[in-house]
Design a protein around this motif. Structure first.
Motif: not given
Lengths: 633, 633
Positions: A233, A271, A292-293, A296-299, B275-278, B286, B289, B293, B297
């Protein structure tokens, strides 16, 4: 093990070389103030602001009580400090080349929680004053703070800080790419040759072409993931490597019944908080899926099945040369040489197990003898077999419970003593008002927790530990009756202090204590092990216990040992010891400069990783952007 | 296609058989009230509460303006209704076997946003009154509501509802397992034979042993995932099946450059917000993915690579018999017969593409002729080749832009007209105050949006569409100059109404419009296609266009057609038409009873799926728990 000289009683044992912090003492008790708390806090903040900007040290001194602390994380300096008392505070400010760094400090009126309010400084609510969140701007950054003001009875009842906490959350000009600063996600307009997101993502993850990570992180556990997330970030190219095939395997591979002992409100990662349906206590495989997710989700760029073959540091270029071997999806091995400027060791405690070498071990003829980290779970076809678990902390109890549930005849070996609290009462008392359903935002809770300097936290936890013991009275009495030896932690300050000062020595009861009370799990107390026999253990008192399986839940060694193993003596000799308190009461070497440029330790439970990942990322970003120099105070 | 009789102008075209809803009219304009808005709203709510409980219909009538609407979703009945005007309102209440169902209605004072406040009923802010969130309890459930009060100038300026919106969010005794009701996650105490989370999870996902899903969902897109998520939180065993190998493939398989045209604030899924960074606009891979997830989840049970071989309905048992073929990870096929009580068709529009059959199609000799859903992206080695895209909505523009970026010579064929707004201006105007950075919670935004009955929304959007056109004036003028034909949507109400009433016919500009203006994408306007030639298209005006590749971005057929294909005529004949407005202005058949017991349609963009997944899950839970009967009004 039989030869270990136990001189310090178990409850006061520390990380070697660390400081046995004394609990703070409170000022006189006070009823909740009836005056205008908003005015009190505003005036105090304005006075400090004025005194700081005019470098009026005498006036600064007047704004702090004797026995007060100013705790700072990265706002005053590029380190963590707790300054004890007005003299130490102004002595630091006088000597700092940056002055206080603080350009402005004021109360934060943005919410009811943040605004000035009546606040107690002690656990029992007898020492009352005024608390407020603060807004701080330094020459390079911005951040929040928290102050607790009490009346100085020696100085006409004037309001002074008992605790001041200041920190930095962002570097000016390098704000995180979140919320209003989030990426757009699409390049509008017709750009010939444009790659799509997946193509760019894949290239970045593989560091294709000439791309180099600025930071290499060893280990994809909570430490590696959270620090990579924060660095990402801040726009710092980061690569995590891990030996396991999948992110989360560090949890998946642990024992069958493992469930987090901390509740969900305390465990959020940065986050991406756990959603509202998440269970209070997360089972290990579910946490692994989350990890694991999360990656991925935060790249995050994670190379699994990757080993660090060698690493060397070039002091003049201030960069590493690391050789990696990465096993690709098709089974081939790719060798890569990279040149990060920073390496973060986030291998957790589990890198090096503490597995005592005992005479006769190699001749054990039973079904299994292993360390708790190697234990995959009790066998379902072993009913009636005899199991011994050596060690009486969280893992030892969980494993003993697992054996019991599978019909084994199980005994735990407790050599010294253990701090025990029930999960319900312990967490209710310790996390109340901070980490609970409907509690403050996690970020606020973290600040409220961090705003209490450790010596004061230790003092509060003496009372908290008493209260937990009162609520757990039947449980504790039952354990003692069953021959289980209890302690109250360092200086009677209980759970958190055992964790901070020693990294273990406790059990958060999730059921095994009742099994011990009921005799369903037997206890062998107070005896060192002399020898492993082919079918059991021989103790110092000459007694023997039969065993088909023996598990050593004897914990883990210091992270510095892991550094020595991975990076060699040359690096490890320049690194300071990790964990335990320094003289100021801050944790040693972890999440801060280690003594070796470009080398960092990162670890802790999910909550500590959540919080300190920001601190570590800010230090690295500041170094990377030339805002901070490694030699800065 | 050449024979399609176009009688209704394109901008007013509707789903066949649906109602061309007339935009509402506003009462007289009013300045913002200076009186005590809290008192006004409280008194009105107390009066309605009193009148409802005493079934005093004359008084109820007095609380609504002429021209007002009461919109209800599941609070008054087990369906969606908009009652237009006081007479229709009390006529419904009189005839309902449950009475109003409402046991109490009061203002919601829990936050600044919810509490009574000055509120405009129109787009321009000229018709002002008082708005407030409401708290509603019915005989079976609880939910929020929103009222907008205006002064009745014909009745001495007394405050009456212009819009009242009521809904149900939870069934009493069947609350969702979230927040305070979340699972504990660990069974404390020693329970012999205890399975761990992963073992239980795997067994549940496979419906091992005798386990049966209550609900079977076809399709793991946003519709299937969100409805499964809601059902799971209500404790209804649910299985999603999908033909693709991975969750998210329905998005992965779409064209290379696809990025969502709606912004992140509008796209959140239930329980796990982005999330806030999306990024603001999510790229397709994306999103895929995220979906993958999301399923993990939320512990959704998804069988991928699974086909529905046959399905039959037993009317007396009220259950289905479905035969499934599931390809397992090891490549073997497992056949399973299950007996769900409900089947949800969440196959999306993309089940059946609208692919016109045109003379000469099979003799095309170019490189590619396909539907947009089959288009994987322009080729990187086809620079200079000629491409034609038939259709000028979102997909058509995106594909034309992709061709352009790969160096093709590209022409779009626009047969009728298109509503165009720029992504920036359109979304800024339409989503302002609801879905934006720092905007209300998504749940509040959804309620605020739903609280406007569609006839009133249509009226507001006439003004909003004008405002967008004003801001986009240069863009629109450029397009017209380039020969591109524009329209303003049904009754000039723009984007949303085109989406609701027709499911297409618009382009949210993300760059292709400028390419058209600049002549980089050419336009063939107003001509139907007569014939596909071996190397091009022949138009009704006799002109021909050469093409190496032709893509038909001609949209998708009605979901009922997919139902017919999957379930056969017997089922499809009992099902009503889908999408478009009914006489009251509610969308037809979607997310509500379809005409066939145990059969449901579910679809829409992410926002609609987020919102209506709760509504659908509540209906199914209420049926399952015996609270609702299928025949209930």
């Amino acid at each position: 093990m039989a030869t270990a000289a136990v001189q310090v009683p178990s409850h006061n044992r520390l990380e070697p070389g660390s400081n046995q912090l004394k609990p703070a003492t409170y000022p006189a008790t006070n009823d909740p103030p009836k005056a205008d708390v908003h005015k009190i806090a505003s005036e105090w903040a304005a006075s400090l602001n004025e005194a700081l900007s005019s470098q009026d040290y005498e006036n600064i001194k007047q704004l702090f009580l004797q026995g007060s602390c100013w705790r700072d994380q990265l706002a005053l300096s590029w380190d963590y400090h707790t300054f004890n008392g007005p003299e130490k505070i102004i002595s630091f400010l006088r000597s700092s080349p940056h002055g206080s760094r603080i350009k402005s400090i004021s109360i934060d009126d943005s919410s009811t929680l943040h605004s000035p309010h009546v606040s107690a400084a002690d656990f029992d609510g007898k020492v009352n004053g005024v608390g407020s969140f603060l807004k701080i701007e330094t020459d390079v950054g911005k951040g929040p703070g928290i102050v607790r003001l009490l009346q100085d009875q020696q100085d006409g009842g004037s309001w002074k800080a008992f605790t001041l906490f200041t920190t930095m959350h962002e570097l000016k000009g390098h704000e995180e790419t979140v919320r209003g600063n989030r990426p757009h996600g699409v390049a509008h307009g017709g750009k010939p040759g444009r790659k799509n997101w997946q193509e760019r993502r894949t290239a970045t993850e593989n560091f294709d072409g000439d791309m180099e990570p600025t930071v290499l992180i060893l280990g994809a556990g909570q430490g590696g993931l959270t620090s990579a997330a924060r660095l990402h970030q801040l726009g710092v190219p980061t690569l995590i490597i891990d030996r396991n095939p999948r992110v989360g395997d560090n949890w998946r591979n642990r024992y069958h019944q493992l469930v987090l002992h901390d509740p969900v409100w305390y465990d959020h990662l940065p986050y991406v908080p756990f959603p509202s349906h998440w269970p209070i206590f997360t089972p290990k495989d579910k946490l692994a899926e989350w990890f694991e997710s999360y990656a991925k989700l935060l790249e995050l760029n994670v190379w699994t099945q990757t080993n660090l073959e060698s690493a060397s540091w070039d002091g003049s270029k201030r960069q590493w040369t690391v050789n990696l071997e990465r096993k690709k999806a098709d089974g081939t091995i790719e060798k890569r040489t990279l040149h990060p400027r920073h390496v973060i060791q986030a291998t957790g405690h589990s890198g090096e197990m503490s597995f005592p070498q005992i005479k006769g071990m190699e001749d054990f003829k039973g079904d299994r003898l292993c360390h708790s980290s190697q234990f995959k779970g009790a066998n379902s076809d072993s009913k009636g077999k005899k199991a011994i678990v050596v060690g009486c902390c969280n893992s030892g109890h969980d494993i003993a419970q697992d054996f019991y549930e599978h019909g084994y005849d199980v005994t735990v070996v407790q050599r010294s003593s253990t701090y025990v609290m029930s999960s319900k009462e312990g967490l209710d008392v310790l996390l109340a008002g901070l980490y609970e359903e409907g509690g403050p935002d996690t970020e606020d809770a973290d600040l409220m927790f961090m705003s209490i300097p450790n010596a004061m936290l230790k003092r509060m936890h003496v009372d908290a530990t008493k209260e937990i013991a009162r609520r757990d009275a039947d449980l504790l009495a039952g354990l003692q009756k069953a021959g289980f030896k209890l302690d109250n932690g360092p200086d009677d300050a209980g759970f958190f202090m055992k964790y901070f000062q020693r990294g273990g020595g406790y059990y958060i009861d999730v059921g095994a204590s009742q099994l011990i009370i009921d005799g369903k799990i037997k206890v062998k107390q107070g005896q060192e092990i002399m020898e492993v026999k082919p079918h059991g253990l021989l103790f110092a008192d000459g007694s023997e216990l039969e065993a088909d399986e023996i598990v050593f839940a004897t914990g883990y060694l210091n992270m510095r040992g892991t550094a020595r193993k991975i990076f060699g003596d040359d690096i490890a000799d320049q690194v300071n010891d990790v964990w335990g308190f320094d003289e100021e009461g801050e944790l040693r070497t972890m999440w801060r400069r280690t003594g070796h440029p470009g080398f960092w330790f990162f670890g802790g439970n999910l909550a500590l990783c959540r919080y300190f990942s920001r601190m570590l990322a800010l230090q690295i970003k500041a170094l990377d952007a030339g805002i901070m120099k490694y030699e800065d105070p």
